[in-house]
Design an enzyme around this catalytic site. Structure first.
Site, PDB file in Angstrom:
ATOM      1  N   LYS A 241      24.668  53.312  27.587  1.00  0.00           N
ATOM      2  CA  LYS A 241      25.069  54.481  28.413  1.00  0.00           C
ATOM      3  C   LYS A 241      23.935  55.094  29.089  1.00  0.00           C
ATOM      4  O   LYS A 241      23.876  55.423  30.248  1.00  0.00           O
ATOM      5  CB  LYS A 241      25.833  55.500  27.662  1.00  0.00           C
TER       6      LYS A 241
ATOM      7  N   VAL B 250      31.081  54.439  26.737  1.00  0.00           N
ATOM      8  CA  VAL B 250      31.573  55.902  26.740  1.00  0.00           C
ATOM      9  C   VAL B 250      32.745  55.933  25.578  1.00  0.00           C
ATOM     10  O   VAL B 250      33.901  55.026  26.024  1.00  0.00           O
ATOM     11  CB  VAL B 250      32.267  56.377  28.155  1.00  0.00           C
TER      12      VAL B 250
ATOM     13  N   GLY C 196      25.365  56.254   9.670  1.00  0.00           N
ATOM     14  CA  GLY C 196      25.360  55.371  10.520  1.00  0.00           C
ATOM     15  C   GLY C 196      25.808  56.144  11.974  1.00  0.00           C
ATOM     16  O   GLY C 196      26.121  55.175  12.808  1.00  0.00           O
TER      17      GLY C 196
ATOM     18  N   GLU D  24      22.204  58.493  16.205  1.00  0.00           N
ATOM     19  CA  GLU D  24      21.196  57.461  16.747  1.00  0.00           C
ATOM     20  C   GLU D  24      19.945  57.540  15.961  1.00  0.00           C
ATOM     21  O   GLU D  24      19.783  58.507  15.078  1.00  0.00           O
ATOM     22  CB  GLU D  24      20.834  57.778  18.278  1.00  0.00           C
TER      23      GLU D  24
ATOM     24  N   LYS E   4      27.497  60.198  29.101  1.00  0.00           N
ATOM     25  CA  LYS E   4      29.033  59.793  29.111  1.00  0.00           C
ATOM     26  C   LYS E   4      29.718  60.433  30.168  1.00  0.00           C
ATOM     27  O   LYS E   4      30.483  60.049  30.601  1.00  0.00           O
ATOM     28  CB  LYS E   4      29.607  59.983  27.658  1.00  0.00           C
TER      29      LYS E   4
ATOM     30  N   GLY F 115      29.999  53.225  16.014  1.00  0.00           N
ATOM     31  CA  GLY F 115      30.123  52.507  14.769  1.00  0.00           C
ATOM     32  C   GLY F 115      30.103  50.944  15.296  1.00  0.00           C
ATOM     33  O   GLY F 115      30.438  50.712  16.633  1.00  0.00           O
TER      34      GLY F 115
END
Ligand code: HSE
Length: 379
Positions: free
Chosen positions: A88, A115, A170, A173, A188, A285
């Site tokens: 993004k 997004v 996870g 970032e 986004k 994910g």
């Protein structure tokens, strides 16, 4: 399709594994910082091996970051290759250039995974606007911050502990700044609004506040007022252009947005005929996001090469009619003019209704003396 992957991290590995079971997609080359058994024989350290290979018709960019992703994507399109990306940051920064290059070189450019991770959001905006006028979009677009705020509220966790937990799982970032400062949501929102309204909504013009300095006292204000603190994106068409802003917001607890748990995203569009349509799911994910990348590839294989819009005229960002009461918490709250303040307590102030530009101007003023000042809209 003969494709190459630029990047073999969380998403790249997911794309490679899903594509391995699909006869339509052959991933023949993988640019990665290191090699391993999964990419043995296909691995390269050099982007040129991909960008100069006439056999490769599609480039999948999952490296993240703006540079060198932009240089690679633009070179790929100029060489006549389709481009699919989940990145993004590069799409928001080079939106108009990427759309123009794809039109000029008659190649596909898709970024559904950029997004909402695994949610079919951009493709739904594209489909919806073909037969309806999208008036408004927004919602919870970042799983990390929703996870942090949910855990702080539910388990009375401190911000840093909740962030560490989000990183362990996870969601966040590697460098969580873009998540917690609201930049990820701003990008986004910029891409979503540009697609929804057939224009270009410049991310650098979207007022943005994040949750880096949120405290348990801020969440306690929500408990006292029967509302829940979320980080949300807001945008609608206006007479002059488009409103768009990103901010923490106290949402009445009975509203759908208030009940979005953990790392879930909730993206909502409001259109003239459809009314409100909401999409909830995994906004991040490996496999959800990789699946949306693969669906873009399959769209290209089945002859849907276009981007989600060809229109990129810049829209005026017009937030003057977006009026809310605001919660400020700062050691400098006393700097707020008395005529806008409705109630104060210790370091917090709740204001009368103010348009977004005024609220963000006061927020900047507070941050000059207190960099840890916090702002939230009150719905
Ligand atoms: N870090 C993002 C999030 C995922 O937490 O939603 C990728 O956009």
């Amino acid at each position: 399709m003969k494709a190459a992957l630029l990047g073999h991290g969380t998403i790249g590995v997911g794309v490679d594994r899903i594509a391995a079971s699909l006869p339509e997609i052959d991933i023949v080359r993988v640019l990665a910082l290191e090699t391993d058994d999964e990419i043995l024989g296909r691995h390269t350290f050099h982007a040129d091996d991909i960008l100069n290979d006439p056999e490769i018709d599609t480039v999948i960019e999952v490296m993240g970051g703006i540079h060198p992703a932009w240089e690679f994507l633009s070179r790929a399109m100029k060489a006549g290759k389709n481009v699919v990306t989940a990145n993004k940051a590069v799409v928001a920064a080079y939106y108009r250039e990427l759309v123009a290059l794809s039109l000029e070189h008659h190649v596909a450019f898709r970024c559904t995974a950029a997004v909402g991770g695994g949610i079919p959001w951009l493709v739904s905006l594209e489909r919806e606007k073909r037969g309806d006028c999208i008036r408004k979009i927004g919602g919870i677009m970042n799983g990390t911050t929703n996870f942090i705020l949910s855990r702080m509220a539910r388990d009375h966790m401190a911000f840093n502990d909740a962030l560490l937990e989000a990183q362990r799982l996870g969601y966040a970032e590697k460098d969580p700044s873009a998540d917690i400062d609201g930049d990820d949501v701003r990008r986004k929102l910029s891409i979503s609004a540009s697609v929804a309204y057939d224009c270009f909504v410049d991310e650098t013009k979207i007022p943005t506040a994040g949750i880096r300095f949120v405290t348990t006292d801020d969440l306690a204000f929500g408990t006292r007022t029967h509302s829940v603190l979320k980080l949300a994106a807001f945008s609608r068409r206006t007479e002059k252009g488009v409103s768009a802003f990103v901010s923490p917001v106290f949402i009445p607890s009975e509203e759908l947005l208030a009940s979005v748990p953990e790392n879930v995203n909730l993206l909502t569009l409001t259109a003239e005929h459809s009314g409100e349509l909401s999409f909830a799911g995994q906004g991040a994910g490996r496999y959800p996001t990789a699946k949306n990348v693969v669906l873009d590839l399959l769209d290209i294989v089945s002859g849907v090469p276009a981007f989600y819009t060809d229109h990129t005229a810049a829209a005026e960002i017009d937030n003057l009619e977006e009026c809310y009461s605001w919660y400020f918490r700062s050691t400098s709250s006393s700097l707020l003019p008395a005529e806008i303040v409705e109630e104060t307590s210790h370091e917090t102030a709740v204001t009368k209704k103010l348009p977004v530009p005024d609220a963000f101007r006061y927020f900047s003023l507070l941050k000059e003396t207190d960099p840890e000042a916090f702002i939230a809209a009150i719905l």
